[in-house]
Design a protein around this motif. Structure first.
Motif, PDB file in Angstrom:
ATOM      1  N   GLY A  43     109.182  34.830  44.018  1.00 59.13           N
ATOM      2  CA  GLY A  43     109.361  36.157  44.592  1.00 59.13           C
ATOM      3  C   GLY A  43     110.804  36.629  44.563  1.00 59.13           C
ATOM      4  O   GLY A  43     111.075  37.807  44.789  1.00 59.13           O
ATOM      5  N   LEU A  44     111.747  35.704  44.281  1.00 58.09           N
ATOM      6  CA  LEU A  44     113.159  36.060  44.190  1.00 58.09           C
ATOM      7  C   LEU A  44     113.562  36.519  42.797  1.00 58.09           C
ATOM      8  O   LEU A  44     114.682  36.994  42.612  1.00 58.09           O
ATOM      9  CB  LEU A  44     114.031  34.844  44.580  1.00 58.09           C
ATOM     10  CG  LEU A  44     113.827  34.282  45.991  1.00 58.09           C
ATOM     11  CD1 LEU A  44     114.621  32.992  46.148  1.00 58.09           C
ATOM     12  CD2 LEU A  44     114.250  35.303  47.037  1.00 58.09           C
ATOM     13  N   GLN A  45     112.664  36.345  41.816  1.00 59.04           N
ATOM     14  CA  GLN A  45     113.024  36.714  40.441  1.00 59.04           C
ATOM     15  C   GLN A  45     113.477  38.172  40.396  1.00 59.04           C
ATOM     16  O   GLN A  45     112.809  39.057  40.913  1.00 59.04           O
ATOM     17  CB  GLN A  45     111.825  36.523  39.505  1.00 59.04           C
ATOM     18  CG  GLN A  45     111.404  35.093  39.286  1.00 59.04           C
ATOM     19  CD  GLN A  45     112.381  34.306  38.434  1.00 59.04           C
ATOM     20  OE1 GLN A  45     113.234  34.879  37.752  1.00 59.04           O
ATOM     21  NE2 GLN A  45     112.258  32.986  38.486  1.00 59.04           N
ATOM     22  N   VAL A  51     114.814  28.174  40.129  1.00 59.13           N
ATOM     23  CA  VAL A  51     114.735  28.303  41.592  1.00 59.13           C
ATOM     24  C   VAL A  51     114.651  26.947  42.282  1.00 59.13           C
ATOM     25  O   VAL A  51     114.955  26.832  43.466  1.00 59.13           O
ATOM     26  CB  VAL A  51     113.527  29.177  42.010  1.00 59.13           C
ATOM     27  CG1 VAL A  51     113.682  30.588  41.484  1.00 59.13           C
ATOM     28  CG2 VAL A  51     112.220  28.565  41.556  1.00 59.13           C
ATOM     29  N   LEU A  52     114.222  25.914  41.553  1.00 62.43           N
ATOM     30  CA  LEU A  52     114.220  24.558  42.100  1.00 62.43           C
ATOM     31  C   LEU A  52     115.540  23.915  41.709  1.00 62.43           C
ATOM     32  O   LEU A  52     115.626  23.132  40.768  1.00 62.43           O
ATOM     33  CB  LEU A  52     113.042  23.743  41.555  1.00 62.43           C
ATOM     34  CG  LEU A  52     111.643  24.179  41.994  1.00 62.43           C
ATOM     35  CD1 LEU A  52     110.593  23.253  41.409  1.00 62.43           C
ATOM     36  CD2 LEU A  52     111.526  24.192  43.515  1.00 62.43           C
ATOM     37  N   ALA A  55     119.541  32.093  49.110  1.00 58.64           N
ATOM     38  CA  ALA A  55     120.720  32.540  48.355  1.00 58.64           C
ATOM     39  C   ALA A  55     121.015  31.591  47.196  1.00 58.64           C
ATOM     40  O   ALA A  55     121.331  32.028  46.078  1.00 58.64           O
ATOM     41  CB  ALA A  55     121.928  32.656  49.278  1.00 58.64           C
ATOM     42  N   ALA A  56     120.902  30.292  47.449  1.00 61.56           N
ATOM     43  CA  ALA A  56     121.169  29.311  46.390  1.00 61.56           C
ATOM     44  C   ALA A  56     120.156  29.427  45.262  1.00 61.56           C
ATOM     45  O   ALA A  56     120.509  29.339  44.071  1.00 61.56           O
ATOM     46  CB  ALA A  56     121.162  27.897  46.970  1.00 61.56           C
ATOM     47  N   ALA A  57     118.889  29.633  45.615  1.00 58.42           N
ATOM     48  CA  ALA A  57     117.840  29.766  44.590  1.00 58.42           C
ATOM     49  C   ALA A  57     118.055  31.028  43.764  1.00 58.42           C
ATOM     50  O   ALA A  57     117.949  31.014  42.529  1.00 58.42           O
ATOM     51  CB  ALA A  57     116.469  29.777  45.244  1.00 58.42           C
ATOM     52  N   LEU A  58     118.355  32.145  44.430  1.00 56.57           N
ATOM     53  CA  LEU A  58     118.585  33.389  43.705  1.00 56.57           C
ATOM     54  C   LEU A  58     119.816  33.271  42.812  1.00 56.57           C
ATOM     55  O   LEU A  58     119.815  33.708  41.652  1.00 56.57           O
ATOM     56  CB  LEU A  58     118.759  34.551  44.688  1.00 56.57           C
ATOM     57  CG  LEU A  58     119.109  35.911  44.055  1.00 56.57           C
ATOM     58  CD1 LEU A  58     118.043  36.346  43.055  1.00 56.57           C
ATOM     59  CD2 LEU A  58     119.282  36.980  45.134  1.00 56.57           C
ATOM     60  N   ARG A  59     120.868  32.660  43.328  1.00 58.73           N
ATOM     61  CA  ARG A  59     122.085  32.510  42.520  1.00 58.73           C
ATOM     62  C   ARG A  59     121.812  31.657  41.277  1.00 58.73           C
ATOM     63  O   ARG A  59     122.326  31.935  40.194  1.00 58.73           O
ATOM     64  CB  ARG A  59     123.205  31.896  43.348  1.00 58.73           C
ATOM     65  CG  ARG A  59     124.523  31.856  42.584  1.00 58.73           C
ATOM     66  CD  ARG A  59     125.724  31.564  43.449  1.00 58.73           C
ATOM     67  NE  ARG A  59     126.941  31.835  42.711  1.00 58.73           N
ATOM     68  CZ  ARG A  59     127.920  32.607  43.127  1.00 58.73           C
ATOM     69  NH1 ARG A  59     127.819  33.233  44.295  1.00 58.73           N
ATOM     70  NH2 ARG A  59     129.007  32.786  42.388  1.00 58.73           N
TER      71      ARG A  59
END
Length: 698
Positions: free
Chosen positions: A283-285, A298-299, A352-356
């Motif tokens: 969902g952050l894509q 994302v992982l 935030a880390a996953a999106l970055r």
């Protein structure tokens, strides 16, 4: 003129997604669509039909089923666009839809009109007399799709939307309501997924299950996928779980959402921890459609092979949709559900880390393409939070450019996401890395947004070099779009920034932009002085390639001022400069030929001019440079005019004007005025006798 399609006709567009595997029911709707098509073809008008209904009701599946069944009625192919009207992000703008369709239909990206009305006019021209099927999925408004409707009576357009789009109905579109499946059809859909035997053994429970799903195909499919993955479970068990889940959601959800959310939540809770994490973080894509690399990013820190396996398992249980080879997306309802779960289960820092990680993946992948296409340009280093994996490999320059073009929407979305998060350095890098695409494929309106964001990001970041570089780029695109005051301001600000950090190369680059602006504004004399100063600066800095470019521009400015012999003297040095570069530059070597041909024609040496310009035309056409081809035609037109061959001059000028129009070139007004004058004089003289006497021939 609107003809901008290349000589090599592109392959027929076959853009439809695969037909739904377990499509069930909808006989009345399919028959209605057939009747509408027959009526439209009999009346010789294009069919436009809007399939409207709630989210998850099966509008897209119905459209695809009908489109695949009737594709033989449309021999010129099918176009498809996901308009992202209800996916939780901004709907796709009309310019993006038209641009994608025009490129598919063979319009060279470098010759794409900038203005929306020009794009729409070109689309109507390109689709005239064609029999195309156009599928516009998930539209938000009538305005979003109106300009993408072809006018040819052989075409049909199917639009899906949760809104009725009555504005299109006023234009003649038909509205077809899509209701939930009947109980019988929903049970058949369930049986096709889990098998007839399981449904036949528990018919009442199967009926209860589809009733709990509200007849919505997406809810039935997700519940069925849960049963299919647990072959020992009874249908009754899922009915019980889904009943409990519905009672929980009744107090939390708006009417009409309960069936879908209950099915989603039930399937989500059945996922393993790793699967659930991968799902909700999709969902952050930043973009609607994504590849394996960003899906796995994302992982953070996960083994790519493990992430790939988990992604495949999500596809198996219908939580993620595979739309092509290694291409995925979430249904818009699942996308919103995934975001909600991400907020609920992941902390702010984790999200935030996953999106970055996803955004940095796009930067790393685009960086590979950038370095292959433009190996010699200046770049700023970037320290990645973690080393991105599953990056693309490119066989060559064209493949790298095609990848950048294919991921353009996602790269722009990644840049927006970085800016929204306050990651200014990363946002600037994502603007900078798109330079090769913007240089060779243009995309002027995208470039305006990208470069403006780059300037804002550089200022927030506090990097003066980055600000100067992006101001120079913004100035150039403003000049192309005719915003000359803004362009001049950008170039002067860029020079000020570069001077403040003693960056002589940056000052020279911005000064070159300003000199080009003067030349394109019909002021060759001040441009000549600026280019001469730049040539001296480039010699002092040892910047050979920049010197070569300045010599081309200086020769062009001298010719524009009528100083053709001086131009030939200046341009005589340029071939040796480019030949001495470490990395060959065939494009600018060919540009030297154009400038020399123009100067030779002005100096009266028409034989040399014709030979040089003809060679330039051949080389620039082979390199795929519409601007260079147009300038070559312009020079050949001038030669023909000087030799008295007005018909040949008109032919070359028409070719040049056509390309200049689509490029919004500064050369267009003069070329168009000359074409009009020559066309008028040629028509007036035509009855007098034979034409085409060549005063320059033997």
């Amino acid at each position: 003129m609107h003809t901008a399609v290349g000589a090599d006709r592109p392959p027929l567009p076959r853009q439809l997604l695969p037909a739904p595997v377990h499509f069930t029911g909808r006989r009345a709707e399919l028959a209605a669509l057939d009747d509408m098509l027959i009526e439209a073809q009999a009346g010789e008008y294009p069919l436009v039909v809007v399939l409207t209904g709630q989210g998850g009701v099966g509008k897209t599946a119905l459209a695809l089923q009908w489109a695949h069944a009737r594709r033989n009625r449309f021999p010129d192919g099918e176009l498809h666009a996901d308009l992202a009207g209800f996916g939780g992000s901004d709907p796709v703008p009309p310019s993006e839809i038209l641009g994608a369709f025009l490129r598919t239909l063979g319009v060279d990206p470098q010759r794409m009109p900038v203005g929306l009305s020009e794009q729409a006019a070109l689309f109507r021209s390109v689709t005239a007399d064609r029999k195309l099927l156009v599928f516009l999925d998930d539209a938000f408004s009538a305005a979003q799709v109106r300009l993408a409707l072809p006018a040819s009576p052989g075409c049909a357009v199917v639009v899906t939307s949760r809104h009725r789009l009555t504005g299109l109905a006023a234009d003649g579109a038909r509205i077809l309501e899509v209701e939930p499946l009947t109980s019988a059809a929903a049970v058949r859909l369930l049986a096709r997924t889990v098998g007839d035997d399981r449904v036949d053994r528990q018919p009442d429970q199967a009926q209860s299950l589809v009733d709990l799903c509200g007849g919505l195909p997406i809810a039935v499919r997700v519940a069925a996928a849960r049963l299919a993955s647990r072959p020992k479970w009874s249908v009754a068990r899922v009915v019980t779980e889904l009943s409990d889940e519905r009672r929980r959601l009744d107090a939390l959800s708006a009417p009409g959402q309960v069936s879908v959310l209950a099915s989603f939540d039930l399937s989500y809770r059945a996922l393993s921890d790793a699967e659930a994490t991968l799902y909700r973080r999709q969902g952050l894509q930043p973009g609607a459609e994504f590849g394996v690399g960003p899906a796995c990013a994302v992982l953070t820190g996960a083994d790519p092979a493990v992430a790939r396996k988990l992604l495949g398992e999500l596809v198996e249980v219908s939580m993620v949709e595979e739309v092509g080879e290694d291409r995925f997306r979430l249904h818009d309802l699942l996308r919103l559900h995934a975001r909600e779960q991400c907020v609920r289960h992941d902390g702010d820092d984790e999200r935030a880390a996953a999106l970055r990680a996803v955004v940095e993946w796009y930067l790393a992948a685009a960086g590979r393409a950038d370095r292959l296409v433009s190996p010699s340009r200046r770049r700023l280093p970037y320290a990645f939070a973690a080393e991105p994996v599953e990056l693309p490999e490119f066989a060559g320059r064209d493949e790298a450019l095609d990848w950048l073009d294919g991921e353009r929407v996602n790269l722009i979305a990644a840049g927006r996401a970085a800016m929204e998060q306050g990651w200014a350095e990363l946002a600037w890098q994502l603007s900078d890395v798109m330079w090769p695409l913007l240089l060779y494929r243009k995309h002027y309106l995208d470039r305006l947004e990208i470069d403006r964001r780059g300037v804002a990001a550089a200022r927030t970041w506090g990097n003066v070099f980055a600000e100067a570089d992006m101001l120079k780029r913004l100035g150039r695109v403003c000049a192309i779009l005719g915003r000359r005051d803004e362009a001049e301001q950008c170039f002067r600000l860029s020079m000020d920034c570069a001077r403040s950090i003693d960056d002589d190369r940056g000052v020279a680059d911005a000064q070159e932009g300003l000199a080009l602006l003067h030349l394109e504004s019909g002021q060759p004399e001040p441009a000549i002085d600026e280019f001469r100063s730049l040539a001296a600066t480039n010699r002092r800095l040892g910047a050979a390639r920049s010197l070569g470019l300045t010599l081309i521009n200086l020769g062009t400015a001298l010719s524009a001022a009528g100083r053709h012999r001086e131009a030939l003297d200046v341009l005589a040095e340029a071939p040796a400069v480019f030949a001495g570069l470490d990395v060959a530059d065939p494009y600018n070597e060919a540009r030297v030929l154009v400038a020399r041909g123009r100067a030779a024609a002005g100096a009266g040496d028409t034989d040399m001019a014709r030979e040089t310009a003809t060679r330039a035309l051949s080389e620039l056409a082979a390199l795929g440079s519409p601007a260079g081809v147009a300038e070559s035609h312009e020079v050949l037109a001038d030669i023909a005019r000087r030799c008295g061959d007005v018909a040949d001059a008109v032919e070359h000028l028409r070719a040049a004007v056509e390309i200049f129009t689509t490029l919004r070139s500064w050369r267009l007004p003069a070329a168009r005025n000359l074409l009009n004058d020559l066309t008028t004089s040629h028509a007036a003289r035509e009855p007098a006798g034979p034409q085409g006497t060549d005063r320059c021939g033997p």
